[in-house]
Design a protein around this motif. Structure first.
Motif, PDB file in Angstrom:
ATOM      1  N   SER A 441      -7.331   1.021  -2.858  1.00 59.54           N
ATOM      2  CA  SER A 441      -7.323  -0.464  -3.770  1.00 59.54           C
ATOM      3  C   SER A 441      -6.586  -1.220  -2.840  1.00 59.54           C
ATOM      4  CB  SER A 441      -6.964  -0.116  -5.062  1.00 59.54           C
ATOM      5  OG  SER A 441      -7.978   0.782  -5.742  1.00 59.54           O
ATOM      6  N   ASP A 442      -5.483  -0.923  -2.349  1.00 59.11           N
ATOM      7  CA  ASP A 442      -4.735  -1.955  -1.854  1.00 59.11           C
ATOM      8  C   ASP A 442      -4.468  -1.647  -0.491  1.00 59.11           C
ATOM      9  OD1 ASP A 442      -2.502  -3.401  -0.806  1.00 59.11           O
ATOM     10  OD2 ASP A 442      -1.192  -3.028  -2.565  1.00 59.11           O
ATOM     11  N   PRO A 443      -5.032  -2.534   0.570  1.00 61.17           N
ATOM     12  CA  PRO A 443      -5.033  -2.191   1.914  1.00 61.17           C
ATOM     13  C   PRO A 443      -3.783  -1.870   2.447  1.00 61.17           C
ATOM     14  CG  PRO A 443      -6.179  -4.516   1.363  1.00 61.17           C
ATOM     15  CD  PRO A 443      -5.336  -3.967   0.177  1.00 61.17           C
ATOM     16  N   ALA A 444      -2.623  -2.218   1.810  1.00 60.52           N
ATOM     17  CA  ALA A 444      -1.327  -1.582   2.342  1.00 60.52           C
ATOM     18  C   ALA A 444      -1.018  -0.185   2.356  1.00 60.52           C
ATOM     19  CB  ALA A 444      -0.251  -2.550   1.426  1.00 60.52           C
ATOM     20  N   ASP A 445      -1.790   0.336   0.942  1.00 59.34           N
ATOM     21  CA  ASP A 445      -1.649   1.719   0.740  1.00 59.34           C
ATOM     22  C   ASP A 445      -2.466   2.623   1.845  1.00 59.34           C
ATOM     23  OD1 ASP A 445      -0.312   1.454  -1.346  1.00 59.34           O
ATOM     24  OD2 ASP A 445      -1.706   1.369  -2.500  1.00 59.34           O
ATOM     25  N   ALA A 446      -3.274   2.053   2.336  1.00 61.37           N
ATOM     26  CA  ALA A 446      -4.181   2.938   3.670  1.00 61.37           C
ATOM     27  C   ALA A 446      -3.605   2.819   4.903  1.00 61.37           C
ATOM     28  CB  ALA A 446      -5.568   2.132   3.717  1.00 61.37           C
ATOM     29  N   THR A 447      -2.451   2.045   5.046  1.00 57.73           N
ATOM     30  CA  THR A 447      -1.850   2.000   6.284  1.00 57.73           C
ATOM     31  C   THR A 447      -0.941   3.258   6.617  1.00 57.73           C
ATOM     32  OG1 THR A 447       0.150   0.641   5.343  1.00 57.73           O
ATOM     33  CG2 THR A 447      -1.894  -0.819   6.405  1.00 57.73           C
ATOM     34  N   ILE A 448      -0.662   3.791   5.283  1.00 60.06           N
ATOM     35  CA  ILE A 448       0.235   5.063   5.642  1.00 60.06           C
ATOM     36  C   ILE A 448      -0.571   5.970   6.695  1.00 60.06           C
ATOM     37  CG2 ILE A 448      -1.085   6.264   3.711  1.00 60.06           C
ATOM     38  CD1 ILE A 448       2.519   6.426   4.428  1.00 60.06           C
ATOM     39  N   CYS A 449      -1.815   6.184   6.869  1.00 62.98           N
ATOM     40  CA  CYS A 449      -2.435   7.011   7.631  1.00 62.98           C
ATOM     41  C   CYS A 449      -2.149   6.705   9.066  1.00 62.98           C
ATOM     42  CB  CYS A 449      -4.030   6.761   7.377  1.00 62.98           C
ATOM     43  SG  CYS A 449      -4.627   7.513   5.821  1.00 62.98           S
ATOM     44  N   GLN A 455      -3.053   6.808  14.904  1.00 63.06           N
ATOM     45  CA  GLN A 455      -2.994   5.368  14.822  1.00 63.06           C
ATOM     46  C   GLN A 455      -4.444   4.740  14.258  1.00 63.06           C
ATOM     47  OE1 GLN A 455      -1.726   3.706  18.603  1.00 63.06           O
ATOM     48  NE2 GLN A 455       0.492   3.813  17.640  1.00 63.06           N
ATOM     49  N   THR A 456      -5.407   5.716  14.873  1.00 63.27           N
ATOM     50  CA  THR A 456      -6.967   5.488  14.424  1.00 63.27           C
ATOM     51  C   THR A 456      -7.457   6.217  13.175  1.00 63.27           C
ATOM     52  OG1 THR A 456      -7.548   7.521  15.751  1.00 63.27           O
ATOM     53  CG2 THR A 456      -7.436   5.398  16.995  1.00 63.27           C
ATOM     54  N   ALA A 457      -6.516   6.723  12.496  1.00 62.26           N
ATOM     55  CA  ALA A 457      -6.950   7.369  11.268  1.00 62.26           C
ATOM     56  C   ALA A 457      -7.207   6.350  10.163  1.00 62.26           C
ATOM     57  CB  ALA A 457      -5.961   8.350  10.669  1.00 62.26           C
ATOM     58  N   THR A 458      -8.112   6.666   9.089  1.00 65.66           N
ATOM     59  CA  THR A 458      -8.174   5.809   7.942  1.00 65.66           C
ATOM     60  C   THR A 458      -8.281   6.599   6.624  1.00 65.66           C
ATOM     61  OG1 THR A 458     -10.798   6.385   8.204  1.00 65.66           O
ATOM     62  CG2 THR A 458      -9.910   4.251   9.558  1.00 65.66           C
ATOM     63  N   CYS A 459      -8.445   5.769   5.699  1.00 59.64           N
ATOM     64  CA  CYS A 459      -8.180   6.396   4.246  1.00 59.64           C
ATOM     65  C   CYS A 459      -9.805   6.673   4.030  1.00 59.64           C
ATOM     66  CB  CYS A 459      -7.893   5.352   3.207  1.00 59.64           C
ATOM     67  SG  CYS A 459      -7.358   6.381   1.622  1.00 59.64           S
ATOM     68  N   ALA A 460     -10.063   8.112   4.123  1.00 63.62           N
ATOM     69  CA  ALA A 460     -11.459   8.541   3.835  1.00 63.62           C
ATOM     70  C   ALA A 460     -11.599   8.761   2.265  1.00 63.62           C
ATOM     71  CB  ALA A 460     -11.492   9.732   4.404  1.00 63.62           C
ATOM     72  N   PRO A 461     -12.843   8.533   1.673  1.00 62.57           N
ATOM     73  CA  PRO A 461     -13.035   8.639   0.411  1.00 62.57           C
ATOM     74  C   PRO A 461     -13.115  10.230  -0.111  1.00 62.57           C
ATOM     75  CG  PRO A 461     -15.059   8.454   1.477  1.00 62.57           C
ATOM     76  CD  PRO A 461     -14.037   8.218   2.618  1.00 62.57           C
ATOM     77  N   ILE A 462     -12.739  10.604  -1.239  1.00 65.70           N
ATOM     78  CA  ILE A 462     -12.837  11.971  -1.871  1.00 65.70           C
ATOM     79  C   ILE A 462     -12.904  11.644  -3.532  1.00 65.70           C
ATOM     80  CG2 ILE A 462     -11.244  13.279  -0.249  1.00 65.70           C
ATOM     81  CD1 ILE A 462      -8.835  13.057  -2.295  1.00 65.70           C
TER      82      ILE A 462
END
Length: 474
Positions: A441-449, A455-462
């Protein structure tokens, strides 16, 4: 005070939760019961629970004689395993004041009226046995010990007595060889005279669910300087005292076990008093009633015998700020005494927001998926090692490698051994996967990856959930 090795109805249950197949649990435990931490004032009242295995011998019916030449089967003689007057066996005490007397014990022995010492009024029979006073091990016989564990004092004539063996710290001690209990709903735990390790005492008469001649081997303290390994920490307010100068009595313990940490003992011989929640002001403030209690975790979720230290609260006693600065919610009515509630922490694994090094310097993780009644119960707890190998998924959330099964070995802390930043997720087929949680929901929470994976990881859906995901790449 009720004791009984953390067997209690006060335990957590499994709440509705999530799996990778969208039905199951983020951490998939089964139901069960486990511990409570009663701490505080010593209770010498009537027992209300029985929880120990009965170890009793048959009563002595004496020899049976049917006369010579009667053609019947041979006589069966039931031998009294502990003849009256012998060491560790029954006697009748006549004392009204110390010192103890020989009474009807054999020469060199004195009779201890354990029933009178206990001051209990609910006993089904007298319980008085013979012991051998001593000053050195050599007076006791091969393999036996001259022990001062029972604390009778110099005026008793039995300051030190011979014991058959020494128990361990936080284990049962006992002053007789009798095996039949005279305390309703309480079984005998020792069948020989059992002392304590050097430097510890046999705590007698303080628990309603321990026999009158039995206690627990503990070292008492006021600060850490009075404690040594393997119990170097003085848990300072575990018992209360009537002394004005020292209103509290500490117990030398394994370590300071704060809120969220696992408490209790995996050793079935240990009672758990040296692994109770921290009672210091640093852990629970000036109000001792707010100190954490050790409550049960579902079976198969954590090692057998362990619970989690949870701060207390009520309508008038607020949850104290925890070390993570996360919000807390008081679940009232869970405990039987005031404050009657426990605190649930508003933590998450998407991304993980439990901070701190933990007791093992491996970080902390958020435990969710548990419930007290209808209320979700979450807490931050310590990670254990060695770290498991994490699973990997691609950017679409499809499994690439399984890594280690984090549900396979709960008695070896498998649920708490995912790498820092990762959580244990049920794969829907009974196995657990360590995956790094993230928020969508928050773009900042996805940067943890970027930091926990690549560095190329993204937040994948589950979970078919638009708000949470796991870090994936490729």
């Amino acid at each position: 005070m009720k004791l009984l090795r953390f067997h209690s109805a006060l335990a957590l249950t499994v709440a509705s939760a999530l799996t990778l197949s969208a039905c199951g649990s983020e951490d998939e435990p089964d139901g069960g019961t486990n511990p409570t931490d009663t701490g505080g004032t010593v209770d010498t009242g009537v027992p209300t629970d029985a929880g120990f295995t009965m170890d009793a011998t048959p009563t002595d019916m004496g020899p049976r004689d049917t006369g010579p030449g009667d053609g019947s089967s041979p006589d069966i003689v039931v031998v009294d395993p502990c003849p009256d007057g012998e060491e560790g066996c029954e006697c009748t005490s006549s004392i009204t004041a110390l010192p103890f007397l020989q009474d009807d014990c054999q020469a060199g022995l004195v009779c201890i009226p354990w029933d009178n010492i206990s001051t209990r009024t609910d006993l089904t029979d007298a319980f008085q046995t013979c012991v051998k006073p001593c000053t050195a091990d050599s007076e006791c016989g091969t393999g036996r010990i001259c022990s001062d564990s029972f604390g009778f004092g110099a005026t008793s004539g039995a300051e030190r007595i011979c014991v058959d063996s020494a128990g361990g710290i936080d284990e049962f001690c006992g002053g007789s060889r009798q095996t039949v209990s005279v305390v309703p709903q309480v079984n005998k735990e020792t069948s020989q005279i059992t002392g304590c390790p050097t430097g510890t005492e046999c705590l007698l008469g303080s628990f309603s669910d321990i026999h009158v001649d039995e206690g627990i081997c503990l070292s008492f303290c006021q600060d850490d300087t009075e404690c040594a390994a393997p119990t170097p920490y003085c848990n300072p307010r575990l018992f209360t005292s009537t002394a004005t100068a020292t209103p509290f009595i500490g117990v030398c313990s394994e370590r300071s076990i704060g809120a969220g940490s696992l408490c209790g003992s995996q050793d079935p011989d240990k009672i758990g008093l040296t692994s109770r929640c921290d009672t210091s002001e640093a852990a629970c403030g000036p109000n001792q009633a707010s100190c954490p209690v050790c409550i049960g975790l579902p079976a198969g979720f954590a090692p057998d015998g362990l619970g989690v230290c949870t701060p207390r609260c009520s309508a008038t006693v607020a949850c104290r700020d925890n070390e993570n600065g996360l919000p807390q919610n008081c679940i009232e009515g869970f405990l039987g005494s005031q404050p009657d509630g426990v605190c649930s922490v508003g933590c998450s694994n998407f991304p993980e927001d439990c901070s701190g090094p933990g007791v093992n310097n491996l970080g902390r993780t958020c435990v969710t998926g548990l419930a007290i009644g209808q209320d979700p119960f979450n807490f931050c707890t310590d990670r254990y090692g060695p770290a498991l190998v994490a699973a990997t998924v691609d950017s679409a959330g499809q499994l690439v490698t399984e890594g280690d099964d984090c549900l396979a070995d709960p008695n070896n802390f498998s649920n708490f051994r995912c790498p820092q930043g990762a959580l244990c997720l049920d794969d829907g087929a009974g196995a657990g996967l360590c995956l790094y949680g993230c928020g969508r929901s928050d773009p900042a929470d996805a940067t943890i990856c970027d930091t926990v994976l690549t560095q190329t990881a993204t937040c994948a859906p589950i979970f078919m959930d638009t708000t949470v995901g796991v870090c994936g790449d490729g």
